[in-house]
Design an enzyme around this catalytic site. Structure first.
Site, PDB file in Angstrom:
ATOM      1  N   ASP A 162       0.837  -1.211   0.000  1.00  0.00           N
ATOM      2  CA  ASP A 162       0.000   0.000   0.000  1.00  0.00           C
ATOM      3  C   ASP A 162       0.870   1.259   0.000  1.00  0.00           C
ATOM      4  OD1 ASP A 162      -2.341   1.463   0.001  1.00  0.00           O
ATOM      5  OD2 ASP A 162      -2.545   1.424   2.180  1.00  0.00           O
ATOM      6  N   ASN A 188     -10.759  -3.108  -6.376  1.00  0.00           N
ATOM      7  CA  ASN A 188      -9.967  -2.134  -7.144  1.00  0.00           C
ATOM      8  C   ASN A 188     -10.577  -1.803  -8.508  1.00  0.00           C
ATOM      9  OD1 ASN A 188      -6.696  -3.289  -5.954  1.00  0.00           O
ATOM     10  ND2 ASN A 188      -7.988  -1.636  -5.187  1.00  0.00           N
TER      11      ASN A 188
HETATM   12  C1  FPP Z   1      -1.824   0.150  -3.356  1.00  0.00           C
HETATM   13  O1  FPP Z   1      -1.468   1.495  -3.458  1.00  0.00           O
HETATM   14  C2  FPP Z   1      -1.404  -0.595  -4.534  1.00  0.00           C
HETATM   15  C3  FPP Z   1      -2.225  -1.200  -5.439  1.00  0.00           C
HETATM   16  C4  FPP Z   1      -3.688  -1.158  -5.332  1.00  0.00           C
HETATM   17  C5  FPP Z   1      -1.725  -1.877  -6.599  1.00  0.00           C
HETATM   18  C6  FPP Z   1      -0.424  -2.590  -6.428  1.00  0.00           C
HETATM   19  C7  FPP Z   1       0.114  -2.803  -7.754  1.00  0.00           C
HETATM   20  C8  FPP Z   1       1.409  -2.876  -8.088  1.00  0.00           C
HETATM   21  C9  FPP Z   1       2.543  -2.813  -7.145  1.00  0.00           C
HETATM   22  C10 FPP Z   1       1.767  -2.994  -9.515  1.00  0.00           C
HETATM   23  C11 FPP Z   1       1.276  -4.168 -10.319  1.00  0.00           C
HETATM   24  C12 FPP Z   1       1.109  -5.463  -9.674  1.00  0.00           C
HETATM   25  C13 FPP Z   1       1.781  -6.602  -9.944  1.00  0.00           C
HETATM   26  C14 FPP Z   1       1.396  -7.827  -9.221  1.00  0.00           C
HETATM   27  C15 FPP Z   1       2.932  -6.691 -10.864  1.00  0.00           C
HETATM   28  P1  FPP Z   1      -2.606   2.600  -3.544  1.00  0.00           P
HETATM   29  O2  FPP Z   1      -2.800   2.949  -4.966  1.00  0.00           O
HETATM   30  O3  FPP Z   1      -3.839   2.133  -2.824  1.00  0.00           O
HETATM   31  O4  FPP Z   1      -1.906   3.759  -2.772  1.00  0.00           O
HETATM   32  P2  FPP Z   1      -2.600   4.919  -1.905  1.00  0.00           P
HETATM   33  O5  FPP Z   1      -3.304   4.231  -0.763  1.00  0.00           O
HETATM   34  O6  FPP Z   1      -1.427   5.727  -1.459  1.00  0.00           O
HETATM   35  O7  FPP Z   1      -3.519   5.655  -2.817  1.00  0.00           O
END
Ligand code: FPP
Length: 258
Positions: free
Chosen positions: A29, A77
């Site tokens: 996250d 998501n």
């Molecule tokens: C959370 O950060 C992250 C995600 C929802 C996506 C994670 C994805 C990746 C690391 C890239 C692709 C995945 C793979 C398996 C290669 P957020 O966007 O919720 O952050 P925030 O809470 O700061 O908005």
């Protein structure tokens, strides 16, 4: 497992003794906030998140963790803006396009957990190729939770068992915890020993709800794009200092009670 003291608290290889760390799961996250802090679009946070994933997978392999499960994309998501969803899907495809050969060569078995129904054919093809090319490996297990939600997975498991009952293949009284968990998309892997969440939040967000019943939880105050093997090492050290009781009393208390 008694609480290690002094030098025992130093990181030791894991995974080769009962009670040791075998399975680490990570809620990655903080990508969006990492980007915002830098005045960048959220997509840059996700791109940097893939680099952190690559570092962390390699770190977990080097630390003798047996299995790593990462939360790549949740059933919830899909409600993000379409451009962000397509960015994350594109990054997942790009990750496997660039890293699958290395993973396959180095003995990593890849498994994607979560709902497959309704996935676009190109995503499904990537998922199937990653699993097929690494199917014979077993040095290290990388599980990517994709289109995954803990409640959805439990609901699907319940439906599968109900369907077996409806077909006359099972009776309701046959159902045990062991039988139920065989229906989950994580089966037959053992449950996580340690769940790590980055990004300054303290919640599970529908991740591995059944499987986390006795996991140790560690929250690390770092945004995911800044994560790497040194953070994983620190989390494992914290894990090794904890006593896991699985609902029982501590060994010292049993001895003290005579
Ligand atoms: C959370 O950060 C992250 C995600 C929802 C996506 C994670 C994805 C990746 C690391 C890239 C692709 C995945 C793979 C398996 C290669 P957020 O966007 O919720 O952050 P925030 O809470 O700061 O908005």
């Amino acid at each position: 497992m008694s609480r290690p003291t002094g030098s025992e608290r130093m990181l030791r290889p894991v995974g080769d003794e009962p009670g040791e760390l075998l399975h680490v799961a990570i809620i990655m996250d903080g990508n969006g906030r990492w980007a915002k802090q830098r005045g960048l679009p959220r997509a840059f946070g996700h791109r940097a998140g893939v680099a952190a994933l690559r570092r962390t997978v390699e770190g977990a392999e080097a630390l003798n963790v047996e299995r790593l499960t990462v939360f790549g994309f949740s059933t919830e998501n899909w409600s993000r803006p379409e451009s962000e969803v397509s960015e994350i899907l594109g990054l997942m495809k790009a990750y496997f396009a660039s890293d699958l050969a290395r993973l396959a060569r180095d003995g990593v078995k890849v498994r994607i957990i979560g709902r497959r129904e309704g996935l676009a054919p190109d995503i499904l093809a990537i998922v199937e190729e990653a699993e097929a090319r690494t199917a014979m490996n077993d040095r290290f297990h990388l599980q990517v939770a994709f289109n995954y939600g803990g409640r959805a997975d439990i609901t699907d498991a319940a439906r599968r068992f109900a369907e077996r009952v409806a077909r006359g293949e099972a009776c309701p009284q046959d159902l045990t915890e062991q039988l139920f968990e065989q229906q989950l998309s994580t089966a037959p892997a053992a449950a996580p020993d340690l769940v790590i969440r980055t990004g300054y939040e303290r919640r599970l967000s529908n991740f591995l709800l059944w499987e986390c019943a006795y996991a140790e939880l560690i929250f690390q105050d770092v945004h995911w794009p800044d994560y790497g093997p040194e953070h994983l090492r620190a989390a494992i050290q914290e894990f090794q200092s904890r006593e896991r009781r699985f609902g029982r009393v501590a060994v010292d208390d049993v001895l003290a009670a005579g």
